[in-house]
Write a protein that holds these residues in place. Structure first.
Motif, short mmCIF file in Angstrom:
data_model
loop_
_atom_site.label_atom_id
_atom_site.label_comp_id
_atom_site.label_asym_id
_atom_site.label_seq_id
_atom_site.Cartn_x
_atom_site.Cartn_y
_atom_site.Cartn_z
N TRP A 131 35.81 -13.27 -9.57
CA TRP A 131 34.56 -13.97 -9.34
C TRP A 131 34.48 -15.16 -10.29
O TRP A 131 35.04 -15.15 -11.38
N MET A 132 33.79 -16.21 -9.84
CA MET A 132 33.59 -17.43 -10.63
C MET A 132 34.93 -18.03 -11.07
O MET A 132 35.06 -18.53 -12.18
N SER A 133 35.89 -17.96 -10.18
CA SER A 133 37.18 -18.60 -10.42
C SER A 133 37.20 -19.93 -9.67
O SER A 133 36.22 -20.31 -9.01
N GLY A 134 38.32 -20.62 -9.73
CA GLY A 134 38.43 -21.91 -9.07
C GLY A 134 38.69 -21.81 -7.58
O GLY A 134 38.81 -22.84 -6.92
N MET A 135 38.75 -20.60 -7.06
CA MET A 135 38.98 -20.40 -5.63
C MET A 135 37.65 -20.49 -4.87
O MET A 135 36.56 -20.40 -5.44
N HIS A 136 37.77 -20.68 -3.56
CA HIS A 136 36.58 -20.68 -2.71
C HIS A 136 35.90 -19.32 -2.84
O HIS A 136 36.56 -18.29 -2.94
N GLU A 137 34.58 -19.32 -2.84
CA GLU A 137 33.85 -18.06 -3.05
C GLU A 137 34.15 -17.03 -1.98
O GLU A 137 34.00 -15.83 -2.22
N CYS A 138 34.55 -17.46 -0.81
CA CYS A 138 34.90 -16.50 0.25
C CYS A 138 36.18 -15.74 -0.07
O CYS A 138 36.48 -14.73 0.57
N ASP A 139 36.94 -16.22 -1.07
CA ASP A 139 38.16 -15.53 -1.49
C ASP A 139 37.90 -14.53 -2.62
O ASP A 139 38.77 -13.73 -2.94
#
Length: 585
Positions: free
Chosen positions: A263-271
């Motif tokens: 969570w709260m990473s640089g990936m899209h929130e859907c990932d």
């Protein structure tokens, strides 16, 4: 012109343009040692004696002077008049000739006055200094305005974000240090994904970041797994997921899911792990289970327009059930079991006609089950087990024609089992165990042709086991242990060919074990101890030991005088003492 070129423009630009003189050429006095002042035409016409004035002392050519005898003093004016002195008269010492007046009425030119030239130079220097100072001040002011403009631009940009967040969740966004503020700051300043204020998923991402802060005491605690990446951590993680929970013996099995996304990473929130989106990247489901989430249930996620499923079970949530969850018109599944929720179930939950799956089990909920439950017309699975609910089981449950799973076990429900439950022909699981139910087992339950698991043990039920129960040929588990049932086991038991778990112990059943039990070729557990059965356990049943029949318990102790003879039981019990001992060595 760019803001950068405006800020760094030369302070002399205007001066050069107006004067047409470069800084190196500029001379406030306008004189040069090589410049000669030519006599004016008026002076020549008047016949005045010409005097050559230069920047340095001395003459460039002899003056044109008319020699005559005269008194050292003019008779009319009484003024001394200069006269040519022969060089030889001063002992060979050459004296610089004096400046001459143009005439008796002439005065020395003002520009040759040393005091004037000093003050003029001083005045001009001061003026130049003032001009340069004014230019510097103007440029400083201009730079300051540019800097303020830049800062104002940043503030306006941040305001564009915050205005949207405020419109979504309220003014709490502007309370410094609050979860709402921290979520906003992370989106605006820290998010590696760097969404613009116009991003279509901005609000969706903000809601998920806010959810994390709200469930971790504003970031002071952490989840069990897949928290935001720290120093030297990648965006991936190992997620600790719940694989299985056994409600009978109360244990949970976890499994590790590698290559999950934090969570709260640089990936899209859907990932992010536990986040599910549709093809258009709209959030449709959130599952954060077994992560030690704390605090009250976050209500803000109810504003996500496409959210259809919320699964927050096996956490440490406290407080009451949010009414807004039941008001979500698109919500079809709500799983909040195994938390610490208290209070009554709000009336709005009984009117949530879009809900198909509601699990509020294993909390501390009180009150009763409303008769308005019949309004849950789409309900397929209702789980209210292990709470403090009291009252009766509403007959209106029979109106829920799509119901497949009904778990009301471990409450304080009383009175009889409504016959209307027989209308639930799609019901596969009926769990009513550990309540205070009395009366008889309704024969109408035999109409539930899809029934697989009927658990109604540890109640005050009386009467016999209806013959209609034996017609439920899909049933794999039947448990009426610890009731007050009477009568015998029907020979129709042989119809339950899919049965795996059959418990009728601790009742007042009589008669013998019918030989038809040997038809239960899938049986794993068979309990009929602590009853009034007599005779011999059929040897045909022994042929199923130990595979698939693992546990077979009967009243086959004491060995010298057993109530039931059994040559293959895994456990023999003493009917009088209630003690059961394993026969396996």
């Amino acid at each position: 012109m760019s803001r950068r070129s405006e800020v760094h423009q030369s302070p002399f630009g205007d001066l050069e343009e107006k004067n047409g003189t470069s800084e190196a050429e500029f001379n406030p006095f306008g004189l040069d040692g090589g410049d000669i002042e030519q006599p004016s035409a008026e002076a020549e016409a008047a016949g005045q004696a010409e005097t050559i004035r230069v920047a340095s002392y001395g003459l460039t050519r002899p003056p044109q002077v008319v020699y005559q005898e005269m008194s050292p003093f003019d008779d009319k004016t009484g003024l001394a008049v200069a006269a040519i002195v022969d060089d030889s008269t001063k002992d060979g010492i050459l004296l610089p000739p004096a400046f001459e007046y143009g005439g008796p009425d002439s005065k020395p030119s003002i520009i040759r006055n040393r005091r004037f030239r000093f003050y003029a130079a001083l005045t001009i220097s001061i003026l130049i200094a003032l001009v340069l100072s004014a230019i510097a001040i103007a440029m400083t002011h201009k730079n300051g305005e540019s800097k303020e403009h830049t800062q104002a631009s940043v503030t306006l940009l941040e305001k564009r974000y915050r205005d949207q967040f405020v419109a979504e969740v309220g003014e709490k966004v502007n309370i410094a240090g609050s979860p709402y503020d921290r979520a906003a700051k992370w989106i605006i300043k820290e998010d590696p994904f760097s969404l613009s204020p116009d991003a279509i998923n901005l609000i969706q991402r903000y809601h998920l970041v806010l959810f994390y802060y709200l469930t971790t005491k504003n970031g002071k605690e952490s989840w069990n797994s897949c928290n935001p990446p720290g120093a030297n951590e990648t965006d991936t993680c190992v997620y600790q997921d719940i694989e299985f929970t056994d409600t009978f013996v109360e244990y949970t099995i976890y499994r590790n899911v590698s290559d999950s996304v934090r969570w709260m990473s640089g990936m899209h929130e859907c990932d992010w792990t536990g986040v599910f989106c549709d093809e258009a990247d709209n959030l449709i489901a959130i599952q954060v289970s077994g992560q030690n989430c704390t605090g009250g249930l976050p209500t803000e996620i109810a504003q996500l327009p496409y959210l259809q499923a919320i699964a927050l079970y096996h956490n440490e949530f406290t407080g009451t059930l949010p009414q807004v969850y039941a008001e979500m018109k698109q919500l079809v599944s709500l799983e909040l079991h195994y938390n610490g929720l208290t209070g009554q179930i709000p009336d709005s939950y009984w009117r949530a006609d879009s809900l198909q799956h509601l699990n509020l089990g294993a909390n501390l909920l009180s009150g009763s089950i409303s008769s308005r439950i019949g309004m849950l017309s789409q309900m397929k699975g209702l789980y209210l087990f292990d709470n403090k609910l009291s009252g009766t089981i509403p007959s209106e449950l029979g109106q829920l024609e799509f119901m497949s799973y009904l778990h009301l076990n471990r409450n304080d429900l009383f009175n009889d089992i409504p016959t209307e439950l027989g209308k639930l022909t799609l019901l596969r699981e009926l769990w009513l165990w550990e309540n205070g139910l009395d009366g008889t087992i309704p024969s109408e339950l035999g109409l539930m042709s899809d029934m697989e698991n009927m658990e109604i043990y540890e109640n005050e039920l009386t009467g016999t086991i209806p013959d209609e129960i034996y017609s439920l040929t899909h049933m794999i588990s039947f448990d009426v242990n610890w009731c007050r049932l009477t009568g015998t086991l029907s020979t129709r038991i042989g119809q339950l060919t899919r049965m795996e778990r059959f418990r009728v112990s601790t009742n007042d059943l009589t008669g013998t074990i019918p030989s038809e039990v040997a038809s239960l070729r899938s049986i794993v557990l068979f309990w009929f101890h602590k009853t009034r059965f007599t005779g011999i356990v059929p040897t045909s049943l022994c042929s199923l030991r130990p595979d698939p029949l693992v546990i077979l318990q009967a009243d086959c102790n004491p060995s010298g005088n057993p109530a039931v003879e059994c040559l293959c039981c895994s456990h023999c019990c003493d009917r009088l003492s209630g003690i059961c001992l394993s026969t396996d060595i």
